[in-house]
Design a protein around this motif. Structure first.
Motif, PDB file in Angstrom:
ATOM      1  N   UNK A 173       0.848  -1.045  -0.080  1.00  0.00           N
ATOM      2  CA  UNK A 173       0.095   0.072  -0.070  1.00  0.00           C
ATOM      3  C   UNK A 173       0.889   1.403  -0.080  1.00  0.00           C
ATOM      4  N   UNK A 174       0.106   2.295  -0.266  1.00  0.00           N
ATOM      5  CA  UNK A 174       0.730   3.610  -0.100  1.00  0.00           C
ATOM      6  C   UNK A 174       2.045   4.050  -1.131  1.00  0.00           C
ATOM      7  N   UNK A 175       3.336   3.708  -0.469  1.00  0.00           N
ATOM      8  CA  UNK A 175       4.483   4.344  -1.360  1.00  0.00           C
ATOM      9  C   UNK A 175       4.528   3.349  -2.615  1.00  0.00           C
ATOM     10  N   UNK A 176       4.236   2.087  -2.321  1.00  0.00           N
ATOM     11  CA  UNK A 176       4.424   0.913  -3.571  1.00  0.00           C
ATOM     12  C   UNK A 176       3.412   1.522  -4.501  1.00  0.00           C
ATOM     13  N   UNK A 177       1.975   1.703  -4.097  1.00  0.00           N
ATOM     14  CA  UNK A 177       1.002   1.947  -5.120  1.00  0.00           C
ATOM     15  C   UNK A 177       1.332   3.532  -5.968  1.00  0.00           C
ATOM     16  N   UNK A 178       2.171   4.438  -5.153  1.00  0.00           N
ATOM     17  CA  UNK A 178       2.486   5.709  -5.901  1.00  0.00           C
ATOM     18  C   UNK A 178       3.610   5.616  -6.910  1.00  0.00           C
ATOM     19  N   UNK A 179       4.584   4.581  -6.298  1.00  0.00           N
ATOM     20  CA  UNK A 179       5.629   4.332  -7.250  1.00  0.00           C
ATOM     21  C   UNK A 179       5.196   3.583  -8.852  1.00  0.00           C
ATOM     22  N   UNK A 180       4.215   2.655  -8.512  1.00  0.00           N
ATOM     23  CA  UNK A 180       3.286   2.116  -9.426  1.00  0.00           C
ATOM     24  C   UNK A 180       2.879   3.120 -10.442  1.00  0.00           C
ATOM     25  N   UNK A 181       2.496   3.967 -10.009  1.00  0.00           N
ATOM     26  CA  UNK A 181       1.607   4.898 -10.904  1.00  0.00           C
ATOM     27  C   UNK A 181       2.785   6.202 -11.168  1.00  0.00           C
ATOM     28  N   UNK A 182       4.000   6.209 -10.878  1.00  0.00           N
ATOM     29  CA  UNK A 182       4.774   7.203 -11.217  1.00  0.00           C
ATOM     30  C   UNK A 182       4.560   8.482 -10.523  1.00  0.00           C
ATOM     31  N   UNK A 183       4.012   8.639  -9.471  1.00  0.00           N
ATOM     32  CA  UNK A 183       3.567   9.822  -8.689  1.00  0.00           C
ATOM     33  C   UNK A 183       4.594  10.627  -7.932  1.00  0.00           C
ATOM     34  N   UNK A 184       5.561   9.912  -7.652  1.00  0.00           N
ATOM     35  CA  UNK A 184       6.933  10.387  -6.825  1.00  0.00           C
ATOM     36  C   UNK A 184       8.143   9.669  -7.572  1.00  0.00           C
ATOM     37  N   UNK A 185       9.369  10.317  -7.005  1.00  0.00           N
ATOM     38  CA  UNK A 185      10.782   9.710  -7.313  1.00  0.00           C
ATOM     39  C   UNK A 185      10.802   8.298  -6.668  1.00  0.00           C
TER      40      UNK A 185
END
Length: 209
Positions: A173-185
């Protein structure tokens, strides 16, 4: 899936490894549907006969890639081990942090995320792709983790597979989801360790013996 008696399953075969590496790169770059067995044979510099001697179909090849990646990066030797704590103890929290960190770092690798996006994008058109990924990745990982959890005296897990799925869900959840969507470095080690530590604390509140 039925397997031919003549098919070569030697995981140490250089040609088998070359086929898997070439296929992985092609799948990540072009997608599943656009890659043919002919293209894989050319990229691996092997004949079609050699390719089919190792893998009877494209979905069997993809399944082997997923299984091998999980075993090499998450379950060395084919299972979760008890000796992962940094200080050599069997402290369940320390081992869970090691296991969780290994899992999350593997999930966050560029190639792992590329293959996951590929499965999400193409599994409706190619159901065999989704089955190969699910059975050899999430299901195998969940079962391996559940088996490890059921052996730990420091855990009370009446339904180990459910507990394992919940732990993996927190990790993803959280960090992984954002990384998968390319939302943060790309997250750094401190961010990954913080997610894992929080997941372990929450998990142990529910399942600590």
């Amino acid at each position: 899936m039925a397997q031919s008696d003549t098919r070569s399953d030697n995981p140490d075969s250089p040609k088998r490894r070359a086929i898997m590496e070439a296929a992985t790169e092609l799948f990540a770059a072009r997608g599943y549907g656009a890659v043919s067995m002919d293209a894989i044979a050319r990229a691996a510099d092997v004949s079609k006969a050699t390719l089919y001697a190792h893998f009877e179909s494209k979905d069997a090849l993809f399944a082997t890639i997923v299984k091998a990646a999980c075993e090499e990066n998450i379950m060395p030797g084919g299972e979760f081990t008890d000796g992962g704590a940094p200080d050599g103890t069997q402290d369940v929290a320390a081992v869970l942090r090691v296991i969780g960190g290994r899992i999350l770092r593997f999930f966050l690798r560029d190639l792992t995320m590329a293959l996951h996006r590929l499965v999400i994008a193409e599994s409706v058109r190619f159901p065999e792709l989704g089955r190969a990924f699910y059975e050899n990745g999430p299901v195998a990982g969940r079962r391996g983790l559940a088996a490890w959890m059921s052996r730990q005296p420091g855990l009370a897990v009446p339904e180990p597979e459910i507990a394992a799925e919940q732990f993996l869900g927190m990790i993803r959840s959280g960090l992984y989801l954002r990384a998968t969507l390319g939302l943060e470095p790309e997250p750094d080690d401190a961010a990954i360790d913080a997610v894992v530590a929080a997941s372990v604390r929450t998990f142990l509140r529910a399942y600590g013996a």
